[in-house]
Design an enzyme around this catalytic site. Structure first.
Site, mmCIF file in Angstrom:
data_model
loop_
_atom_site.group_PDB
_atom_site.id
_atom_site.type_symbol
_atom_site.label_atom_id
_atom_site.label_comp_id
_atom_site.label_asym_id
_atom_site.label_seq_id
_atom_site.Cartn_x
_atom_site.Cartn_y
_atom_site.Cartn_z
ATOM 1 N N SER A 109 0.778 -1.202 0.000
ATOM 2 C CA SER A 109 0.000 0.000 0.000
ATOM 3 C C SER A 109 0.814 1.259 0.000
ATOM 4 O O SER A 109 1.949 1.249 -0.161
ATOM 5 C CB SER A 109 -0.895 -0.158 1.144
ATOM 6 O OG SER A 109 -1.176 0.830 1.868
ATOM 7 N N ASP A 139 3.206 -9.058 1.811
ATOM 8 C CA ASP A 139 3.994 -7.923 1.348
ATOM 9 C C ASP A 139 4.282 -6.941 2.476
ATOM 10 O O ASP A 139 3.576 -6.898 3.476
ATOM 11 C CB ASP A 139 3.256 -7.196 0.227
ATOM 12 C CG ASP A 139 1.901 -6.670 0.693
ATOM 13 O OD1 ASP A 139 1.102 -7.477 1.196
ATOM 14 O OD2 ASP A 139 1.659 -5.458 0.566
ATOM 15 N N GLU A 140 5.309 -6.159 2.280
ATOM 16 C CA GLU A 140 5.621 -4.994 3.095
ATOM 17 C C GLU A 140 5.585 -5.259 4.600
ATOM 18 O O GLU A 140 5.079 -4.446 5.375
ATOM 19 C CB GLU A 140 4.685 -3.831 2.728
ATOM 20 C CG GLU A 140 4.875 -3.365 1.307
ATOM 21 C CD GLU A 140 3.924 -2.249 0.906
ATOM 22 O OE1 GLU A 140 4.372 -1.328 0.198
ATOM 23 O OE2 GLU A 140 2.739 -2.310 1.274
ATOM 24 N N ALA A 141 6.130 -6.370 5.017
ATOM 25 C CA ALA A 141 6.208 -6.691 6.446
ATOM 26 C C ALA A 141 7.498 -6.107 7.010
ATOM 27 O O ALA A 141 8.402 -6.829 7.455
ATOM 28 C CB ALA A 141 6.147 -8.206 6.649
#
Length: 828
Positions: free
Chosen positions: A2, A532-534
């Site tokens: 995001s 995603d995007e962790a």
């Protein structure tokens, strides 16, 4: 996936229509430009040209007189050679003239010899004029104002009618007020000696079929007693779908039968060997002859693909929800077609801002006609949880799963960290009940789509942490505030700050139960786990959780899908899909070559629709392309070679991604998706060797009117020559009464004030009329215009039949015509 730097109704056969059409009549060539009146090539195939070739009588092309003229200007920015006046007529839009930083400036072109001028086109790349005049002169001394204009958008293209009655030698742009602190800037100053020729005919098929042959001969005409004949197991569904498309606009019954062809039948046949060889899953054949239409396929989905192609061959007015009286003709063609990739998807982010079920259906409706066959629903994220999960019988931790929607179904995008509103309005809250979700799955299937549900984890989990106290264990992030048992809601666009706890048994219990419930509700083969995007999850914790989650999905008999960050984990061998959006392509290749994974391609620069598609848009991201991600970027890429060191057979397909940081409701979703989603659909369907952007935009130009009639809200992309079409409604009146003769006109992206409408009657009377519309186009407000209405209230001089021909156009385009009849009866 995001925020920074990431992603930021039509019908459900009861669609919302942008134009009401009733009892209307027009010639077939107006209903579908170039089809019916044009001579068609007997054998045009993709091996010779990217699309079917239709030939028509060629009109003389206008000449740009500026190319042989001499440009001069009142000033040059910084006196630099690269900004001189000569750049306005060099035929290169990459160069420009720029003035000094004062309002009082001009640029002009002296023609090689005096000539009559039809219209002028000014291309402003950035530093536009807010207030300017276009002037002409015979001697360069005495000037005549053609028009003075004030404009409120920039960059832009201004097309100005001149229609000079006598030859002129000079044409000048005289600036009165600049856009901003800089000077004026024009990249091309085009001076045309005649109106453009009418656009070349096109079948307008999207996506482009593999093989199209067009034939001379009488077109097929739908009959009021036409039957749709469904033959073979599964043919009934596509046949009924076709009937549902055709009935509202034609007013015909169009009975779906199993036998008894009757006049002008449409035959939908499903059975082994009916599709092109080797393409049984979704391939089809379509043959249109003068007296019948045949669609053949091995599967119902293949037959539905054929139905969608046939739909596009009918005049655009077939998309109306009210009865239209016109010649329902289809040109004679033979089509053999099948998709390049099995997966052609669209993702809808319902987590950041919710889309009620009817809006999801509207989003499905618009995409189905382009053979999109996967609906990826991003159901959960930091901002909200949108799917009801049942509480299992075995619930060791005592989790109340109803809190997911009870609490986080009521949250959405709100404001960013500076207190400024995110998006055009507050995010929409809500959630899907189990019945809602079942209906979405059913409706998607009816439209040829498989639902792919996504539960994003282990990051993007703030909504779950906000709702479920047990998930807020020591290793979860962020942490609850003092005295609170759950973390606060976060409605900003921030990403990467949330994580489940890899060391807590509750995490795995929760995920197993959620995935099991989603799997039970979803008949399709895929479960998407995000991944995603962790950013706040350690690599070890990330790997531990993702490995457990993918194993759970496999145990449920589903194929796991995840964003490309999870490519390096222990994916189920030959049972996983990696969806690429941004980052390391080599890692994706490793998952393919080492774990047997398949790939879905959603590269941000080519498929992310919340990125700006035009610099005039105030909303939208620019990070993916370093500026706008226009239609050409969404079209001009090759999915087969995008990931290095893998074969095309490892690419499952492509997906357009609509994220919800600022987009609200289906109208805005469509405005940012279309026409770019159509480009992605063609990238997933048409063989690479047969794809050509110029050909695509030509076909797309004929789709604008169809989308208008449907009520699909789309962006009027500047480099698409959107076509106009006009349709007149016959009327009967008493002698002496106002006729109320009405024409409907589709003209995407055109303002009503730009249209010139003249009606010529068969008795010699001429009227200049004013087009109106219920909705004007506005880029800042994210809306396309509705169709226009032109009405003549003329009273006639006596009984009889009168023919009125409307000629309507805008500067710089060939006008279109629409004819109607007025029958005047004796007042007695």
């Amino acid at each position: 996936m995001s925020a920074s730097p990431h992603r930021s109704p039509t019908r459900s056969r009861s669609r919302s229509i942008g134009v009401a059409l009733s009892a209307v009549l027009a010639a077939a060539m107006l209903a579908q430009p170039g089809v019916g009146m044009a001579r068609v090539s007997p054998s045009a195939t993709p091996s010779a040209t990217p699309s079917a070739t239709l030939t028509a009588t060629a009109a003389a092309a206008p000449a740009n007189l500026a190319l042989t003229g001499t440009a001069t200007a009142s000033s040059v920015e910084l006196d630099r050679q690269d900004f001189v006046a000569a750049h306005v007529n060099d035929g290169d839009t990459n160069t420009r003239w720029s003035s000094k930083y004062q309002d009082d400036n001009w640029v002009q072109v002296q023609l090689a010899q005096p000539a009559k001028v039809d219209h002028v086109t000014l291309t402003w790349p950035n530093a536009c004029a807010r207030d300017f005049a276009l002037q002409t002169s015979a001697d360069g001394v005495t000037w005549t104002d053609v028009t003075r204009l004030q404009r409120d958008t920039c960059p832009r293209i201004d097309i100005i009618d001149v229609k000079s009655p006598a030859p002129v030698s000079y044409v000048r742009m005289r600036g009165y007020q600049r856009w901003a602190a800089y000077g004026y800037s024009i990249s091309e100053f085009e001076i045309w000696d005649g109106p453009p020729a009418p656009p070349q005919p096109t079948l307008g098929l999207l996506p482009q079929p593999v093989s199209v042959q067009t034939h001379d001969g009488t077109p097929f005409t739908l009959h009021k007693n036409t039957r749709i004949v469904a033959i073979g197991q599964g043919a009934d569904g596509p046949a009924r779908y076709l009937a549902g498309i055709l009935r509202p606009s034609t007013g015909y019954r169009l009975n779906v039968v199993g036998q008894g062809w009757g006049p002008a039948p449409i035959v939908v046949e499903v059975g082994a060997g009916k599709a092109p060889a080797g393409h049984a899953d979704e391939g089809y054949t379509l043959t249109v002859e003068a007296d019948r239409v045949r669609i053949g396929a091995d599967t119902p989905n293949g037959a539905l693909n054929g139905v969608q192609t046939l739909r596009q061959l009918f005049p655009q007015w077939v998309e109306s929800d009210t009865v239209v009286s016109t010649a329902w003709t289809v040109p004679q063609v033979t089509i053999s077609d099948y998709p390049r990739f099995a997966y052609r998807g669209m993702m809808l982010d319902v987590a950041r801002s919710f889309y009620p079920m009817d809006e999801v259906k509207a989003y499905i409706d618009a995409a189905a006609q382009f053979k999109v066959n996967r609906l990826h629903l991003h159901l959960t994220d930091d901002q909200g949880w949108r799917i009801a999960i049942g509480t299992p019988d075995d619930n060791p931790s005592g989790i109340d799963y109803g809190l997911l929607t009870g609490i986080s179904g009521g949250t959405a995008m709100t404001y960013n960290g500076n207190g400024q509103q995110m998006g055009t309005e507050l995010g929409v809250t809500g959630f899907y009940t189990r019945a809602d979700y079942a209906e979405i799955v059913r409706y998607a299937g009816e439209n040829g789509m498989t639902v792919v549900p996504e539960i994003d984890m282990p990051g993007h989990t703030n909504a779950a942490l906000h709702a479920i106290p047990q998930l807020n264990s020591a290793g979860a992030q962020p942490r609850p505030q003092p005295g609170e048992t759950t973390v606060p809601h976060n409605g900003t666009g921030s990403v990467g700050y949330s994580s489940l706890d890899a060391g807590s048994d509750v995490t795995y219990e929760f995920v197993r139960n959620v995935l099991a419930d989603i799997a039970e509700m979803t008949p399709g083969p895929y479960l998407h786990i995000g991944g995603d995007e962790a950013h706040v999850t350690s690599h070890a914790d990330y790997t531990r959780m993702v490995d457990a989650f993918t194993e759970t999905v496999a145990s449920l008999g589903k194929t796991v899908v995840g964003w490309n960050e999870y490519a390096g984990t222990a994916l189920p061998r030959d049972g996983a899909v990696v969806q690429f959006w941004n980052g390391d392509r080599n890692a994706v290749a490793g998952a393919v070559n080492n774990r047997g994974a398949k790939v879905i391609l959603s590269p941000a620069a080519h498929t992310y629709v919340p990125q700006k598609q035009d610099s005039r848009q105030p909303q939208g991201g620019t990070w993916a392309c370093g500026g706008v991600c226009g239609l050409d970027r969404h079209y001009n890429w090759d999915p087969g070679t995008f990931i290095p060191n893998i074969t095309e057979s490892s690419v499952l397909g492509v997906e357009s991604a609509l994220w919800g940081e600022f987009i609200r409701r289906v109208g805005q979703a469509q405005y940012y998706s279309y026409p770019r989603l159509i480009a992605t659909a063609e990238a997933g369907w048409t063989p690479q060797a047969q794809r050509n952007y110029a050909d695509f935009t030509t076909r797309l130009s004929a789709m604008g009117g169809r989308l208008t009639v449907q009520g699909t809200n789309f962006f009027p992309t500047a480099d698409v020559p959107w076509r106009m079409a006009a349709l007149g409604a016959p009327v009967t009146v008493k002698d002496g009464a106002p006729a109320g003769a009405t024409w409907t006109v589709t003209a995407p992206g055109v303002a009503s004030t730009a249209l010139t409408a003249i009606v010529t009657w068969s008795d010699g009377v001429t009227e200049r009329l004013t087009p109106t519309t219920t909705r004007e186009a506005s880029i800042p407000e994210m809306r396309i215009n509705d169709a226009f209405t032109v009405v003549s209230d003329r009273a006639f001089g006596g009984p009889g039949t009168y023919t009125g021909t409307l000629s309507i156009g805008v500067p710089g385009r060939a006008p279109v015509e629409g004819t109607l009849t007025v029958t005047v009866r004796d007042a007695a």
